[in-house]
Write an enzyme that holds these catalytic residues in place. Structure first.
Site, short mmCIF file in Angstrom:
data_model
loop_
_atom_site.label_atom_id
_atom_site.label_comp_id
_atom_site.label_asym_id
_atom_site.label_seq_id
_atom_site.Cartn_x
_atom_site.Cartn_y
_atom_site.Cartn_z
N LYS A 22 54.70 125.79 42.22
CA LYS A 22 53.64 125.39 41.27
C LYS A 22 52.29 125.31 42.00
CE LYS A 22 53.05 120.85 40.16
NZ LYS A 22 51.65 120.46 40.42
N ASN A 23 52.30 124.62 43.14
CA ASN A 23 51.03 124.35 43.82
C ASN A 23 50.45 125.58 44.51
OD1 ASN A 23 51.19 121.80 42.88
ND2 ASN A 23 51.69 120.83 44.84
N CYS A 117 47.97 113.94 36.79
CA CYS A 117 48.80 112.77 37.08
C CYS A 117 47.94 111.57 37.46
CB CYS A 117 49.73 113.08 38.27
SG CYS A 117 51.32 113.73 37.79
N ARG A 122 41.65 110.16 42.57
CA ARG A 122 41.58 111.63 42.68
C ARG A 122 40.17 112.21 42.45
NH1 ARG A 122 47.11 114.41 40.91
NH2 ARG A 122 46.54 115.64 42.72
N ASP A 305 54.51 114.31 47.73
CA ASP A 305 55.19 114.77 46.52
C ASP A 305 56.72 114.60 46.59
OD1 ASP A 305 52.80 115.42 45.43
OD2 ASP A 305 53.03 117.59 45.55
N ARG A 397 56.07 119.50 33.73
CA ARG A 397 54.87 120.04 34.37
C ARG A 397 55.22 120.71 35.69
NH1 ARG A 397 51.27 115.92 36.14
NH2 ARG A 397 50.58 117.78 37.21
C1 UD1 Z 1 47.57 118.78 45.97
C2 UD1 Z 1 48.83 119.04 45.20
C3 UD1 Z 1 49.56 117.74 44.93
C4 UD1 Z 1 49.80 116.97 46.24
C5 UD1 Z 1 48.50 116.83 47.02
C6 UD1 Z 1 48.71 116.22 48.40
C7 UD1 Z 1 48.22 120.99 43.92
C8 UD1 Z 1 47.94 121.59 42.60
N1 UD1 Z 1 48.48 119.67 43.96
O1 UD1 Z 1 46.75 117.97 45.15
O2 UD1 Z 1 50.81 118.03 44.31
O3 UD1 Z 1 50.30 115.69 45.94
O4 UD1 Z 1 47.88 118.12 47.19
O5 UD1 Z 1 49.63 116.97 49.12
O6 UD1 Z 1 48.24 121.68 44.93
N2 UD1 Z 1 40.42 113.51 47.89
C9 UD1 Z 1 39.15 113.01 47.93
N3 UD1 Z 1 38.13 113.84 47.51
C10 UD1 Z 1 38.34 115.10 47.08
C11 UD1 Z 1 39.65 115.60 47.05
C12 UD1 Z 1 40.70 114.78 47.46
O7 UD1 Z 1 38.92 111.88 48.31
O8 UD1 Z 1 37.38 115.79 46.73
C13 UD1 Z 1 41.55 112.63 48.30
C14 UD1 Z 1 42.48 112.34 47.12
O9 UD1 Z 1 42.01 111.26 46.34
C15 UD1 Z 1 43.78 112.03 47.80
C16 UD1 Z 1 43.74 112.94 49.03
O10 UD1 Z 1 42.38 113.34 49.20
O11 UD1 Z 1 43.81 110.69 48.21
C17 UD1 Z 1 44.61 114.16 48.91
O12 UD1 Z 1 44.19 114.95 47.83
P1 UD1 Z 1 44.28 116.53 47.83
O13 UD1 Z 1 44.86 117.02 49.10
O14 UD1 Z 1 42.97 117.05 47.41
O15 UD1 Z 1 45.32 116.77 46.67
P2 UD1 Z 1 45.21 117.80 45.49
O16 UD1 Z 1 44.66 119.09 45.97
O17 UD1 Z 1 44.59 117.15 44.32
#
Ligand code: UD1
Length: 418
Positions: A22-23, A117, A122, A305, A397
């Site tokens: 998915k990711n 989620c 986030r 995850d 999902r």
């Molecule tokens: C992706 C995965 C999700 C997984 C996560 C961490 C997808 C579609 N989803 O989510 O399943 O749980 O990686 O392995 O690939 N953060 C910030 N600012 C930002 C972006 C992120 O502070 O602009 C923080 C988030 O709040 C969180 C951490 O960074 O605490 C990790 O987030 P991130 O690695 O960005 O996760 P996703 O890409 O949303």
């Protein structure tokens, strides 16, 4: 609102083919926007998240043809307006991954802030800082992110945290920028490498994906290509826990064992047998399930995850385990639900202390998010009596044909009649 009912039926045995990730699929579907030429993607998992992403692309004007089981041909030669509304983005956090490609290809875009989620605040600040470093004007008005840059220029970008989504979005935007972009402290998840491979097949020049420094040399345009999505390491991990928690033995087909190392190591510590071959893993339950401690971290640390699924397993181990969640601030929502099933878990700040019990008990519980829902299904496999999981759409999902795959392994699981 859909529900799942699980009744205990003993150990699960057999083999299961793991679907595409998915990711990895979500950013790759978004990345097709970088070209007007057709892209064919194989092993796109049939999930509500991928359906939502395809829906967003269709609304933008993509022509999408289902060319076979889990494969799609996508042509983006008729994008009308680079805009997405909250009705579409609200259902899928990863919808924001269209920002980088749209900005790069159409010099501007308007995208409603994403949903998804509810496992923490986030934010998308790192994505926006990256776009701004590439020369984009960034503003947020009435919940709509507006990005504009007549020309993106390569830049050096240091991420405060190795965010998966920010690394992907910046990487995609930089493919068509003038000059060289270097992303430092980049995420190193396998899904980043899959996206980079896809982009490179389109004609991009992305080097170093899978390490913490990714270098992208901008090119004038990208072509169409053909790509197969990597297997889903989280779906695979969930079935490994299913084998362990049900007392059974499951062979996973279509996996990359390397991607599962952080989980396999922990499962072996718990006494579970994990046998790897090139593209399969055989997991067999432990005679005695030992406790362990985990700390979630960016790859190659233990994946956040898989935290809730392992929490379900620890709930029936012989001893006390400690989980420390460092990636998301609100990812213990499954704990209250597991406690309703008789689990003994205490939360202290970012840690959960899980005291193993001989049995869990089936009852009515709620899937609060995708992986929390998976944890409840796993708990239901070994609980006494019937487990009724509400809000099960969260689970669909992220797990393709989940009940069917579990039923083929011997589980008694069905959707509740509405
Ligand atoms: C992706 C995965 C999700 C997984 C996560 C961490 C997808 C579609 N989803 O989510 O399943 O749980 O990686 O392995 O690939 N953060 C910030 N600012 C930002 C972006 C992120 O502070 O602009 C923080 C988030 O709040 C969180 C951490 O960074 O605490 C990790 O987030 P991130 O690695 O960005 O996760 P996703 O890409 O949303």
């Amino acid at each position: 609102m859909s529900s799942l009912i699980i009744r205990p039926k003993g150990p699960l045995y057999g083999s299961v083919r793991i679907s595409g990730s998915k990711n990895a699929a979500l950013p790759i579907l978004a990345a097709t926007l970088l070209s007007e030429k057709p892209c064919t993607i194989f092993d796109v998992p049939p999930l509500s998240d991928t359906a939502n992403m395809l829906g967003i692309l269709r609304k933008l004007g993509s022509s999408i043809r289902h060319t076979g089981k889990d494969s799609f041909a996508i042509t983006n030669d008729n994008i009308k307006k680079p805009e997405a509304e909250y009705e579409d983005t609200g259902r899928l956090r990863a919808s924001f991954l269209i920002a980088g490609p749209l900005l790069a290809k159409y010099q501007k875009c308007r995208i409603a802030l994403p949903g998804g989620c509810k496992i923490g605040s986030r934010p998308i600040d790192l994505h926006l800082k990256g776009f701004s470093s590439l020369g984009a004007a960034v503003s947020i008005n009435h919940g709509i992110v507006e990005l504009c840059a007549p020309r993106l220029r390569g830049a050096s970008i240091y991420l405060d945290f190795p965010s998966v989504g920010a690394t992907e979005n910046i990487m995609m935007a930089a493919t068509l920028a003038d000059g060289i972009t270097v992303i430092e402290n980049a995420a190193v998840e396998p899904e980043i490498t899959d996206l980079a491979n896809f982009l490179n097949r389109m004609g991009a020049c992305v080097r170093g994906a899978g390490t913490d420094t990714v270098k992208i040399t901008g090119v004038p345009f990208l072509n169409g290509t053909v790509h197969t999505i990597i297997p889903d390491r989280i779906e695979a991990g969930t079935f490994m826990v299913a084998a362990a928690i049900s007392g059974g033995r499951i062979k996973l087909e279509n996996v990359v064992p390397e991607h599962l190392k952080p989980l396999s190591a922990k499962m072996r510590e718990m006494g579970i047998s994990v046998l790897e071959s090139d593209t399969s893993i055989l997991t067999e339950a432990a005679e005695e399930l030992f406790p362990t401690d985990i700390k979630t971290l960016p790859f190659p640390g233990f994946p956040t995850d898989m935290q809730s699924q392992l929490c379900a397993l620890m709930s029936v181990s012989h001893g006390t385990s400690i989980i420390t969640e460092t990636v998301f601030e609100n990812r213990f929502m499954h704990v209250e639900e597991l406690k309703r099933m008789g689990a003994d878990i205490t939360i202290e700040g970012r840690a959960a202390i899980v005291k193993g019990k001989p049995h869990l008990m089936g009852t009515k519980v709620t899937a609060t998010d995708l992986r929390a829902g998976a944890a409840l299904v796993l708990a239901g496999l070994c609980a006494e009596g019937e487990t009724h999981i509400g809000d099960a759409e969260h689970i669909f999902r992220g797990y393709a044909n989940f009940e069917e795959k579990l039923r083929n392994l011997g589980a008694d699981i069905e959707k509740a009649p509405i």
